[in-house]
Enzyme design. Structure first.
Site, PDB file in Angstrom:
ATOM      1  N   ASP A  59      -5.472   0.777   2.084  1.00 62.04           N
ATOM      2  CA  ASP A  59      -5.593   0.750   0.584  1.00 62.04           C
ATOM      3  C   ASP A  59      -4.634  -0.362   0.262  1.00 62.04           C
ATOM      4  O   ASP A  59      -4.017  -0.639  -0.891  1.00 62.04           O
ATOM      5  CB  ASP A  59      -4.652   1.778   0.249  1.00 62.04           C
ATOM      6  N   GLU A  60      -3.460  -1.297   0.958  1.00 60.57           N
ATOM      7  CA  GLU A  60      -2.926  -2.324   0.811  1.00 60.57           C
ATOM      8  C   GLU A  60      -3.286  -3.827   1.181  1.00 60.57           C
ATOM      9  O   GLU A  60      -3.884  -4.330   1.853  1.00 60.57           O
ATOM     10  CB  GLU A  60      -1.804  -2.583   0.125  1.00 60.57           C
ATOM     11  N   ASP A  64      -2.411  -2.885  -4.502  1.00 60.25           N
ATOM     12  CA  ASP A  64      -2.357  -1.356  -4.163  1.00 60.25           C
ATOM     13  C   ASP A  64      -3.066  -0.207  -4.939  1.00 60.25           C
ATOM     14  O   ASP A  64      -2.992  -0.400  -5.948  1.00 60.25           O
ATOM     15  CB  ASP A  64      -0.689  -1.222  -4.399  1.00 60.25           C
TER      16      ASP A  64
END
Length: 355
Positions: free
Chosen positions: A104-105, A10
């Site tokens: 983003d993850e 993350d």
């Protein structure tokens, strides 16, 4: 346990961190990635801004009241996508089993890894180091025997942290956790469990399966398994997005004509979430729930997808005209969604089953 080794990576305050990296004058300052205005919501907040209570999806004017010194930066999703692709290239050095959740993850299955590193912990450490050295950004990671636990672990030492849950530690790790940390346990479910005296995962484990199924239906089985650290869901590379939506419950029931401000905010949230997707949605869905809990949906599929947030908002508002209820009908919830996702350039055949 299934013997898998799963890493959840993350990126820390991703959009805001990219802005601070690319503009040195923003470093150390409370950065809020958002358009200004009362109809705007926060896309991301730097950790300096989070110190003041600013959070993603918060109305921008509220963020400004919490942190008057905040520096507002309009989002640049083209740049964020490019950085996200660079992060993915780093992941691919280690495994092809990558399931992105957003820009983003992602989940990575490193049960077997390409680089021959001895443990999943070393893989996660190496990935974080490569992101830091090559992209000048930080990422947090969680390592565990399954997806459910790895996602909890990645949040454990944020920002810029690494946390590992070994198979033998699963029960002791989960026992003291609040039940609200379990995926799918929202505010209503948590309150119901707390009324039953089930505040922690350890207490939840005392409830038999048939009792959980009686109270929560099919989700009862999932609750039973997660309370014991069981999650057999595999990492699925390139899982196509079916829909993206945002919904919210009104503080008090409102008339149809009074739903416009909420629909505008929900359309912005949905539009921002859709900017994380490489695929394009062609169907707009409006969802309403009456005071009597009856759900109504209206949708529109056009040859061309909405090209802007304002266009999505206008389509959602136009769908209000198709609701056709008693003028005195009151509503408790509204939602705006996007569906019927296609790859760019893919022909848009009319759907026989619109959302």
């Amino acid at each position: 346990m299934n013997g898998r080794k799963i890493v959840h990576v993350d990126m820390d305050a991703f959009y805001a961190s990219v802005e601070q990296r690319d503009s040195p004058e923003l470093r150390g300052k409370p950065v809020v990635v958002a358009w200004r205005g009362k109809r705007s919501v926060v896309c991301a907040a730097s950790y300096e801004a989070r110190h003041f209570g600013v959070r993603s999806a918060m109305v921008a004017t509220h963020a400004e009241r919490l942190c008057p010194e905040a520096v507002f930066v309009p989002p640049d999703f083209t740049r964020y996508r490019a950085v996200s692709r660079a992060v993915r290239e780093i992941f691919l050095r280690h495994t092809d089993l990558i399931e992105p959740l957003s820009l983003d993850e992602a989940y990575l299955d490193v049960t077997e890894n390409k680089t021959g590193l001895a443990t999943a912990t070393k893989v996660a450490s190496t990935i974080r180091q490569q992101i830091r050295e090559e992209l000048s950004l930080t990422a947090s990671a969680g390592v565990a025997p399954n997806k459910f636990l790895s996602k909890i672990a990645s949040d454990w030492r944020k920002p810029n942290g690494l946390f590992v849950i070994q198979p033998a530690e699963v029960a002791s790790f989960l026992t003291p956790l609040p039940v609200g940390r379990i995926p799918g346990v929202g505010k209503v479910t948590e309150e119901k469990l707390v009324r039953l005296g089930m505040r922690t995962v350890g207490e939840l484990r005392t409830l038999p399966l048939n009792e959980l199924q009686r109270m929560f239906g099919r989700y009862g089985q999932r609750l039973y398994e997660l309370a014991r650290g069981i999650d057999e869901n595999p990492v699925v590379p390139n899982r196509p997005t079916k829909s993206i939506s945002a919904e919210d419950t009104f503080e008090q029931d409102v008339l149809l004509a009074e739903t416009e401000p909420m629909i505008r905010r929900l359309a912005e949230k949905t539009w921002l979430a859709s900017r994380k997707e490489s695929r394009i949605a062609r169907t707009v869905v409006l969802k309403l729930k009456t005071a009597e809990f009856r759900v109504m949906t209206r949708s529109q599929t056009a040859p061309e997808p909405p090209a802007s947030q304002e266009e999505l908002t206008q389509i959602a508002l136009s769908l209000l005209q198709k609701v056709g209820t008693d003028p005195g009908q009151r509503f408790r919830l509204a939602g705006v969604g996007l569906g019927n996702f296609r790859d760019p350039g893919e022909s848009a055949e009319p759907s026989l089953f619109p959302l």
